[in-house]
Scaffold this motif. Structure first.
Motif, PDB file in Angstrom:
ATOM      1  N   VAL A   1       0.822  -1.217   0.000  1.00 35.73           N
ATOM      2  CA  VAL A   1       0.000   0.000   0.000  1.00 35.73           C
ATOM      3  C   VAL A   1       0.864   1.279   0.000  1.00 35.73           C
ATOM      4  O   VAL A   1       0.406   2.375   0.291  1.00 35.73           O
ATOM      5  CB  VAL A   1      -1.040  -0.037   1.155  1.00 35.73           C
ATOM      6  CG1 VAL A   1      -2.072   1.084   1.021  1.00 35.73           C
ATOM      7  CG2 VAL A   1      -1.787  -1.384   1.160  1.00 35.73           C
TER       8      VAL A   1
ATOM      9  N   ALA B   1       4.423   3.004  -4.901  1.00 38.78           N
ATOM     10  CA  ALA B   1       4.271   4.046  -5.917  1.00 38.78           C
ATOM     11  C   ALA B   1       4.963   3.682  -7.227  1.00 38.78           C
ATOM     12  O   ALA B   1       4.401   3.865  -8.309  1.00 38.78           O
ATOM     13  CB  ALA B   1       4.831   5.362  -5.379  1.00 38.78           C
TER      14      ALA B   1
ATOM     15  N   LYS C   1       3.119   0.899  -9.051  1.00 41.59           N
ATOM     16  CA  LYS C   1       1.843   1.328  -9.613  1.00 41.59           C
ATOM     17  C   LYS C   1       1.989   2.507 -10.575  1.00 41.59           C
ATOM     18  O   LYS C   1       1.042   2.857 -11.282  1.00 41.59           O
ATOM     19  CB  LYS C   1       0.872   1.652  -8.478  1.00 41.59           C
ATOM     20  CG  LYS C   1       0.457   0.350  -7.783  1.00 41.59           C
ATOM     21  CD  LYS C   1      -0.336   0.506  -6.512  1.00 41.59           C
ATOM     22  CE  LYS C   1      -0.447  -0.882  -5.850  1.00 41.59           C
ATOM     23  NZ  LYS C   1      -0.747  -0.840  -4.435  1.00 41.59           N
TER      24      LYS C   1
ATOM     25  N   ARG D   1       2.034   8.466  -7.555  1.00 37.70           N
ATOM     26  CA  ARG D   1       2.218   8.833  -6.162  1.00 37.70           C
ATOM     27  C   ARG D   1       1.060   8.291  -5.327  1.00 37.70           C
ATOM     28  O   ARG D   1      -0.094   8.396  -5.732  1.00 37.70           O
ATOM     29  CB  ARG D   1       2.267  10.362  -6.038  1.00 37.70           C
ATOM     30  CG  ARG D   1       2.354  10.831  -4.600  1.00 37.70           C
ATOM     31  CD  ARG D   1       2.510  12.341  -4.486  1.00 37.70           C
ATOM     32  NE  ARG D   1       2.612  12.684  -3.063  1.00 37.70           N
ATOM     33  CZ  ARG D   1       3.047  13.839  -2.588  1.00 37.70           C
ATOM     34  NH1 ARG D   1       3.415  14.779  -3.429  1.00 37.70           N
ATOM     35  NH2 ARG D   1       3.117  14.049  -1.292  1.00 37.70           N
ATOM     36  N   ILE D   2       1.383   7.697  -4.171  1.00 42.11           N
ATOM     37  CA  ILE D   2       0.345   7.199  -3.268  1.00 42.11           C
ATOM     38  C   ILE D   2       0.154   8.259  -2.185  1.00 42.11           C
ATOM     39  O   ILE D   2       1.100   8.592  -1.469  1.00 42.11           O
ATOM     40  CB  ILE D   2       0.779   5.869  -2.600  1.00 42.11           C
ATOM     41  CG1 ILE D   2       1.340   4.889  -3.629  1.00 42.11           C
ATOM     42  CG2 ILE D   2      -0.348   5.284  -1.750  1.00 42.11           C
ATOM     43  CD1 ILE D   2       0.415   3.995  -4.332  1.00 42.11           C
TER      44      ILE D   2
ATOM     45  N   PRO E   1       0.003   6.344   1.954  1.00 42.51           N
ATOM     46  CA  PRO E   1       0.694   5.055   2.056  1.00 42.51           C
ATOM     47  C   PRO E   1       0.462   4.425   3.429  1.00 42.51           C
ATOM     48  O   PRO E   1       0.431   5.140   4.434  1.00 42.51           O
ATOM     49  CB  PRO E   1       2.166   5.429   1.873  1.00 42.51           C
ATOM     50  CG  PRO E   1       2.260   6.867   2.230  1.00 42.51           C
ATOM     51  CD  PRO E   1       0.935   7.481   1.891  1.00 42.51           C
TER      52      PRO E   1
ATOM     53  N   GLY F   1       5.101   7.336  -0.081  1.00 38.08           N
ATOM     54  CA  GLY F   1       4.256   7.268  -1.275  1.00 38.08           C
ATOM     55  C   GLY F   1       4.775   8.034  -2.476  1.00 38.08           C
ATOM     56  O   GLY F   1       4.157   8.002  -3.548  1.00 38.08           O
TER      57      GLY F   1
END
Ligand code: F0G
Length: 362
Positions: free
Chosen positions: A232, A235, A238, A241-242, A245, A255
């Motif tokens: 989770v 970044a 995926k 930017r998360i 996080p 993130g």
């Protein structure tokens, strides 16, 4: 006066690797004799994971054996040394805990002030206690690491305070020495290098070290760089930017990694991967390492071994290869996690021999 150097006493990584680092004979070295950490062959773990059947070897680089208990000391000896050389009086960093402990310790040694910004409530207690004892100015913000990093960059641009996060290139220079030590211990670069990824400074640094030793003809190849983020907070995996996080591995609860591009470069040039592991996979590896190898690392560090288990499942590991996992930090920094996830129940009884024997089932 005792001359340690004459006696062959290890003097820290700047002294050891001077010729590969941006220092001169007059650079005022600030050291706690960091580096020179153990590279431990993990045969029990190899068996547990089923790597022995593939004739693969696994080595653990225990960075928790550094003076403040994490790999950050490698970068901090360089960053604070160069800050001192430039006449700085203060350093600043954002941190999930380990960087703040290292910055505070090396600043204390250098006679400088250290300011550290941390995400309030998301720092392992051991790390916080270190920064407190080393005498840092600790500012806990209602925000995460990424926000703290943005703030310290702004502050360091406006005030005469040296930024010692890994966006400071001297941090990377110091941390690359971990790769030198591995190559020297193994006689060549490993086939695979597994490493947790948070802000992505360390994967960048190790890759730089491996590239430099290859260019110097000291090794025959680059290891495949195998970086693992927490699910989770993944970044890079995926590609975005998360904003929030989350992971039990608070050290890598990041993130928006500052060295995102450099991590992708290390992955692509080495033929490696950047992937993620779940909190469950991190906890499983954390326990496996401790119970089978006698090494207590912190949860974030276990992402490297969790990465090996995942890579094997995905069929990404070839037979007859060796691999190094970086155990980035010491598990003693986070006793709450150790107690919580050990599953151990402390048995209590009287001080009478018979009672103790009963509890022991003897
Ligand atoms: N493992 C541990 C124990 C860490 O403390 C960190 C980062 C990492 C892995 C990830 O390394 O950021 O170079 O990719 N800790 C930083 C800190 C962010 O503030 O102590 P990275």
């Amino acid at each position: 006066m005792i001359n340690f150097e004459q006696k062959g006493h290890y003097q820290g990584l700047i002294n050891r690797y001077k010729e590969y680092l941006p220092v001169t004979d007059t650079t005022p070295i600030v050291t706690l004799n960091e580096g020179n950490t153990p590279l431990i062959k993990a045969d029990n773990l190899a068996k547990k994971i089923g790597l022995d059947e593939m004739n693969c070897e696994i080595y653990l680089k225990f960075e928790g054996a550094n003076p403040t208990g994490s790999f950050k000391d490698r970068g901090m000896t360089m960053a604070v040394t160069k800050a001192k050389e430039a006449g700085a009086k203060a350093v600043i960093c954002a941190s999930t805990g380990n960087t703040s402990a290292a910055a505070a310790a090396y600043a204390a040694k250098a006679g400088m002030k250290a300011y550290v910004l941390i995400p309030d409530g998301y720092i392992a207690l051991g790390k916080l206690s270190q920064a407190m004892m080393y005498g840092a100015e600790i500012i806990a913000i209602k925000g995460n690491f990424d926000e703290a990093l943005e703030r310290v960059i702004e502050i360091s641009e406006k005030y005469p305070i040296t930024l010692v996060n890994s966006v400071n290139p001297y941090r990377i220079e110091g941390q690359k020495t971990g790769a030198f030590e591995i190559c020297e211990a193994l006689g060549d670069a490993p086939d695979y290098h597994f490493i947790p990824v948070g802000n992505a400074g360390n994967i960048t640094a190790y890759f730089k070290g491996y590239e430099e030793f290859l260019a110097l003809g000291k090794t025959s190849h680059l290891p495949k760089m195998m970086g693992f983020e927490a699910e989770v907070a993944a970044a890079i995996v995926k590609g975005e930017r998360i904003m929030k996080p989350e992971t039990i591995a608070t050290a890598i609860r990041i993130g928006n990694p500052a060295s995102w591009k450099q991590a992708e470069n290390a992955r692509d040039k080495s033929g490696g991967i950047i992937n993620y592991v779940t909190d469950e996979e991190i906890v499983e590896a954390y326990k496996l390492i401790a119970a089978n190898e006698g090494i207590l690392c912190e949860p974030a560090s276990a992402a490297s071994v969790a990465g090996v288990i995942k890579a094997k499942k995905l069929g990404l590991i070839e037979e007859n290869k060796n691999m190094v996992c970086i155990l980035t930090g010491n598990g003693l920094k986070d006793p709450d996690s150790a107690i919580k996830y050990s599953g151990c129940e402390v048995k209590k009884t009287s001080a009478e021999l018979n009672d103790i024997l009963k509890v022991m089932d003897l």
